[in-house]
Design a protein around this motif. Structure first.
Motif, PDB file in Angstrom:
ATOM      1  N   THR A  23       0.833  -1.210   0.000  1.00  0.00           N
ATOM      2  CA  THR A  23       0.000   0.000   0.000  1.00  0.00           C
ATOM      3  C   THR A  23       0.863   1.253   0.000  1.00  0.00           C
ATOM      4  OG1 THR A  23      -1.706  -1.200   1.244  1.00  0.00           O
ATOM      5  CG2 THR A  23      -1.841   1.205   1.225  1.00  0.00           C
ATOM      6  N   ILE A  26       2.225   1.859  -3.480  1.00  0.00           N
ATOM      7  CA  ILE A  26       1.212   2.369  -4.403  1.00  0.00           C
ATOM      8  C   ILE A  26       0.925   3.839  -4.146  1.00  0.00           C
ATOM      9  CG2 ILE A  26      -1.200   2.156  -5.104  1.00  0.00           C
ATOM     10  CD1 ILE A  26      -0.996  -0.834  -4.490  1.00  0.00           C
ATOM     11  N   LEU A  27       0.739   4.207  -2.875  1.00  0.00           N
ATOM     12  CA  LEU A  27       0.445   5.603  -2.544  1.00  0.00           C
ATOM     13  C   LEU A  27       1.605   6.519  -2.912  1.00  0.00           C
ATOM     14  CD1 LEU A  27      -1.314   5.135   0.923  1.00  0.00           C
ATOM     15  CD2 LEU A  27      -2.377   5.614  -1.286  1.00  0.00           C
ATOM     16  N   ASN A 220      -0.534  -0.958 -10.729  1.00  0.00           N
ATOM     17  CA  ASN A 220      -1.127   0.088  -9.893  1.00  0.00           C
ATOM     18  C   ASN A 220      -1.881  -0.529  -8.712  1.00  0.00           C
ATOM     19  OD1 ASN A 220      -1.644   2.656  -9.056  1.00  0.00           O
ATOM     20  ND2 ASN A 220      -2.775   3.287 -10.869  1.00  0.00           N
ATOM     21  N   TRP A 221      -3.191  -0.234  -8.521  1.00  0.00           N
ATOM     22  CA  TRP A 221      -3.919  -0.764  -7.365  1.00  0.00           C
ATOM     23  C   TRP A 221      -4.147  -2.272  -7.451  1.00  0.00           C
ATOM     24  CZ3 TRP A 221      -4.405   1.639  -2.963  1.00  0.00           C
ATOM     25  CH2 TRP A 221      -4.369   3.026  -2.936  1.00  0.00           C
ATOM     26  N   LEU A 224      -2.205  -4.886  -5.072  1.00  0.00           N
ATOM     27  CA  LEU A 224      -2.623  -5.378  -3.755  1.00  0.00           C
ATOM     28  C   LEU A 224      -3.164  -6.811  -3.810  1.00  0.00           C
ATOM     29  CD1 LEU A 224      -4.262  -2.331  -1.925  1.00  0.00           C
ATOM     30  CD2 LEU A 224      -2.327  -3.710  -1.166  1.00  0.00           C
TER      31      LEU A 224
END
Length: 280
Positions: A23, A26-27, A220-221, A224
């Motif tokens: 996380t 990604i952020l 990207n997301w 996860l």
């Protein structure tokens, strides 16, 4: 049954750690004023993935060999206890055979307690006379004491007409049980070398912790769920090896206490069969 999985509960710490790392990557990749993270080339992870897979396979196979050998030895114990009980009632009078039958029924219980480091005498009090239980509590290697008592009683049966060949058969069966104890002691006292386990764990943590840097730019997301699946699979394989490495003990957490080998049920089966032989 996945939410109640013992393996999932045991690996929740590395799963949580890698979830936080992924996380954060990604952020940082989306909102960082300094631009996206540098993308690692996948070549290193591709090359090291094969080596990591081999380490996990060898580690799990070595642990499973220990588990299966322990189960096989307890199968031999079951068969030999039945055989020894049958021989005792065949060669001896009921008065001679009953003390040996009591010791045979108590042997798997004593062996289970010895391998688990327990001193539970509740079941033994129902199987043996108080003097025998007291003498048993005074020794360290209780299975060998029970086998020594069986040998002594077998040898003493010569006074009542049991032939030398019949006594030899009884003693040979007791020797097989002694070999089973020695094999289980070897499994218990010689775990898989700790540096081997530690190196595999550190290798896996380093591999998985840097994997988001390879995937985040392209996925990207979606990184996860991909990382969650990869971590669950790889850490689960590693934890299964850790779990079955010690087949005689229960899981270390009280809330997850579940013996790998059903030794209590095996002891109950042997006790039931010996009782049936004695009644017959």
């Amino acid at each position: 049954t996945l939410p109640r999985s013992m393996i999932l509960k045991r690996i929740r710490s590395p799963l949580t750690f890698n979830f936080v790392v992924t996380t954060g990557c990604i952020l940082f990749n989306i909102f960082s004023p300094w631009g996206p993270l540098p993308r690692l080339p996948p070549l290193a992870h591709t090359l090291l993935g094969g080596a990591l897979g081999l380490l996990l396979v060898f580690r799990t196979n070595a642990a499973y060999d220990r588990f299966w050998e322990a189960r096989r030895q307890w199968g031999v114990v079951t068969a030999e206890c039945r055989n020894l009980a049958s021989l005792a009632v065949t060669f001896m009078t009921p008065r001679q055979a009953l003390p040996i039958l009591s010791l045979i029924a108590a042997f798997p219980v004593v062996m289970k307690n010895y391998l688990r480091g327990e001193r539970d005498t509740r079941r033994l009090n129902a199987l043996l006379v108080p003097e025998e239980v007291q003498a048993l509590n005074a020794v360290v290697n209780q299975p060998q004491y029970v086998l020594a008592r069986i040998r002594l009683l077998s040898q003493a049966s010569s006074a009542a007409g049991v032939t030398e060949k019949e006594r030899e058969t009884l003693l040979k069966s007791a020797q097989v049980l002694g070999d089973c104890v020695s094999t289980c002691e070897r499994i218990y006292n010689t775990p898989i070398p700790l540096p081997y386990s530690r190196h595999t764990s550190r290798f896996l943590v380093l591999y998985v912790s840097t994997l988001p840097l390879v995937l985040v730019d392209a996925l990207n997301w979606a990184t996860l769920p991909v990382m969650a699946t990869v971590c669950w699979a790889l850490f689960g394989i590693l934890e299964i090896g850790n779990l079955i490495e010690e087949p005689f003990t229960a899981v270390d957490s009280p809330s997850l206490a579940r013996p790998l080998l059903p030794l209590t049920e095996v002891c109950r089966t042997i006790r039931r069969d010996v009782r049936a032989i004695a009644l017959y």
